[in-house]
Design a protein around this motif. Structure first.
Motif, PDB file in Angstrom:
ATOM      1  N   VAL A 135       0.837  -1.323  -0.195  1.00 57.57           N
ATOM      2  CA  VAL A 135       0.153   0.085  -0.020  1.00 57.57           C
ATOM      3  C   VAL A 135       0.922   1.137  -0.088  1.00 57.57           C
ATOM      4  CG1 VAL A 135      -1.741   1.500   1.109  1.00 57.57           C
ATOM      5  CG2 VAL A 135      -1.986  -1.114   1.191  1.00 57.57           C
ATOM      6  N   VAL A 136       1.610   1.546   1.039  1.00 57.15           N
ATOM      7  CA  VAL A 136       2.324   2.894   1.183  1.00 57.15           C
ATOM      8  C   VAL A 136       3.393   2.981   0.036  1.00 57.15           C
ATOM      9  CG1 VAL A 136       4.249   3.960   2.489  1.00 57.15           C
ATOM     10  CG2 VAL A 136       2.205   2.489   3.770  1.00 57.15           C
ATOM     11  N   VAL A 137       4.263   2.072  -0.355  1.00 57.30           N
ATOM     12  CA  VAL A 137       5.044   2.198  -1.636  1.00 57.30           C
ATOM     13  C   VAL A 137       4.433   2.445  -2.775  1.00 57.30           C
ATOM     14  CG1 VAL A 137       7.089   1.288  -2.781  1.00 57.30           C
ATOM     15  CG2 VAL A 137       6.977   1.066  -0.283  1.00 57.30           C
ATOM     16  N   PRO A 138       3.478   1.636  -3.078  1.00 53.49           N
ATOM     17  CA  PRO A 138       2.643   1.757  -4.347  1.00 53.49           C
ATOM     18  C   PRO A 138       2.181   3.101  -4.373  1.00 53.49           C
ATOM     19  CG  PRO A 138       2.317  -0.350  -3.476  1.00 53.49           C
ATOM     20  CD  PRO A 138       3.259   0.270  -2.560  1.00 53.49           C
ATOM     21  N   TYR A 139       1.396   3.486  -3.370  1.00 52.43           N
ATOM     22  CA  TYR A 139       0.799   4.960  -3.198  1.00 52.43           C
ATOM     23  C   TYR A 139       1.964   6.129  -3.546  1.00 52.43           C
ATOM     24  CZ  TYR A 139      -1.112   9.186  -1.119  1.00 52.43           C
ATOM     25  OH  TYR A 139      -1.520  10.600  -1.037  1.00 52.43           O
ATOM     26  N   GLN A 140       2.792   5.976  -2.884  1.00 49.78           N
ATOM     27  CA  GLN A 140       3.952   7.223  -2.994  1.00 49.78           C
ATOM     28  C   GLN A 140       4.520   7.144  -4.385  1.00 49.78           C
ATOM     29  OE1 GLN A 140       6.865   5.632   0.104  1.00 49.78           O
ATOM     30  NE2 GLN A 140       5.773   7.081   1.568  1.00 49.78           N
ATOM     31  N   GLU A 141       4.644   5.840  -5.040  1.00 47.17           N
ATOM     32  CA  GLU A 141       5.299   5.817  -6.333  1.00 47.17           C
ATOM     33  C   GLU A 141       4.078   6.453  -7.432  1.00 47.17           C
ATOM     34  OE1 GLU A 141       8.151   1.956  -6.019  1.00 47.17           O
ATOM     35  OE2 GLU A 141       6.282   1.735  -6.956  1.00 47.17           O
ATOM     36  N   ALA A 142       2.701   6.166  -7.051  1.00 51.43           N
ATOM     37  CA  ALA A 142       1.749   6.545  -7.884  1.00 51.43           C
ATOM     38  C   ALA A 142       1.668   8.122  -7.880  1.00 51.43           C
ATOM     39  CB  ALA A 142       0.590   5.917  -7.475  1.00 51.43           C
ATOM     40  N   LEU A 143       1.651   8.538  -6.671  1.00 56.47           N
ATOM     41  CA  LEU A 143       1.504  10.128  -6.542  1.00 56.47           C
ATOM     42  C   LEU A 143       2.737  10.841  -7.068  1.00 56.47           C
ATOM     43  CD1 LEU A 143      -0.157  12.472  -5.119  1.00 56.47           C
ATOM     44  CD2 LEU A 143       1.463  11.856  -3.103  1.00 56.47           C
ATOM     45  N   ALA A 144       4.041  10.276  -6.936  1.00 58.02           N
ATOM     46  CA  ALA A 144       5.191  10.850  -7.407  1.00 58.02           C
ATOM     47  C   ALA A 144       5.071  11.020  -8.983  1.00 58.02           C
ATOM     48  CB  ALA A 144       6.569  10.181  -7.185  1.00 58.02           C
ATOM     49  N   GLN A 145       4.459   9.741  -9.509  1.00 59.55           N
ATOM     50  CA  GLN A 145       4.361   9.996 -11.249  1.00 59.55           C
ATOM     51  C   GLN A 145       3.108  10.809 -11.429  1.00 59.55           C
ATOM     52  OE1 GLN A 145       2.721   6.015 -12.486  1.00 59.55           O
ATOM     53  NE2 GLN A 145       3.870   6.306 -14.714  1.00 59.55           N
TER      54      GLN A 145
END
Length: 298
Positions: free
Chosen positions: A123-133
């Motif tokens: 959850v946390v890492v995929p969310y951070q990656e998606a937000l950065a993109q």
């Protein structure tokens, strides 16, 4: 006047508006194990693991012990749950269609309320990656954060342990298994081939009444997806084309159907079907609006 018996009160409670059993009974004809055999060519590869009564009871005992303090979990239950985990691991290892993971659900619905096995990783890492993109071309605001959340596939599983984490922490699973154990409608663990291109923003729901589409809606009614607006004509065209292919095999004249738009593959694919009833979410509409469209067609 004699008071109502407990059994009579119990039967009446099943018909209450918010009754879990009422919702469950309305959805039974649209459970995935009912429609998948007829619609398999139009949807994602799916495999089923029929739960046994002992497995369902052990899952219930775990949840009642953890969340209700009832202390029902025994070592026998633990052994049964470990065996279930092992059986699910065996499915992942033996089925090449699941080599990249699976989307987990039960026959009637998915455990959207569950706790993933590894919250940071899933959850946390995929969310951070998606937000950065997304931030590369968009201003950070509340809607952008919701769009990032929609790109997190926390129901993706690759192991038995990840499956059990969802199953053992979901109130939805608890309610559906309780319904089975009490009223006799068996449940199955459903593993659907994971599609990496499928995000919530690319899901759409159509409302079909008497063999005709009343309306089409974006599935997610919490976020705005600006990138979809210029693609609307193409997506609508693809949905209408796919509906014409799928509908003759549905064996219902009124229902709701969810489609996934996979832009890189330029295709629309069936996700699931649901009853044309208020137990199904109206997405960007309200059911009053949908019924009004229905009256206008009649």
């Amino acid at each position: 006047m004699e008071s109502k018996s407990d059994k009579q009160k119990d039967r009446e409670s099943l018909l209450e508006i918010n009754s879990e059993h009422k919702y469950r009974s309305e959805n039974l004809p649209f459970d995935i194990d009912v429609w998948y055999p007829s619609l398999a060519p139009f949807t994602f590869y799916t495999t089923f693991y029929p739960l046994t009564l002992t497995e369902a009871t052990s899952i219930m005992n775990y949840q009642k012990t953890r969340y209700q303090g009832m202390k029902l979990l025994t070592m026998k239950d633990v052994h049964i749950l470990r065996k279930l985990e092992s059986n699910l691991d065996a499915i992942f290892k033996s089925d090449p269609n699941l080599k990249h993971g699976a989307f987990l659900r039960l026959c009637g619905r998915s455990p959207k309320d569950a706790e993933p096995f590894d919250r940071t990783k899933q959850v946390v890492v995929p969310y951070q990656e998606a937000l950065a993109q997304l931030q590369r071309n968009n201003k950070l605001d509340a809607n952008l954060k919701l769009r990032a959340v929609a790109r997190v596939n926390w129901l993706k599983v690759t192991t038995g342990a990840e499956c059990l984490s969802l199953i053992l922490t979901s109130e939805r699973v608890f309610a559906d298994l309780h319904d089975w154990l009490r009223w006799g409608e068996p449940e199955q663990i459903v593993l659907r081939k994971f599609e990496p291109e499928l995000f919530l923003e690319n899901e759409f729901r159509i409302y079909v009444c008497k063999n005709k589409i009343l309306c089409i809606s974006q599935y997610d009614h919490y976020a705005v997806y600006p990138d979809l607006f210029p693609q609307k004509p193409l997506i609508k065209k693809k949905i209408l084309e796919e509906f014409k292919r799928v509908h003759p095999f549905v064996r219902e004249e009124s229902y709701c159907m969810d489609f996934a738009w996979l832009p890189k593959q330029n295709i629309v694919i069936l996700i699931e079907i649901s009853p044309f009833l208020t137990c199904t979410g109206p997405a960007l509409y309200t059911w009053n609006e949908i019924h009004q469209k229905q009256k206008q067609r009649e």
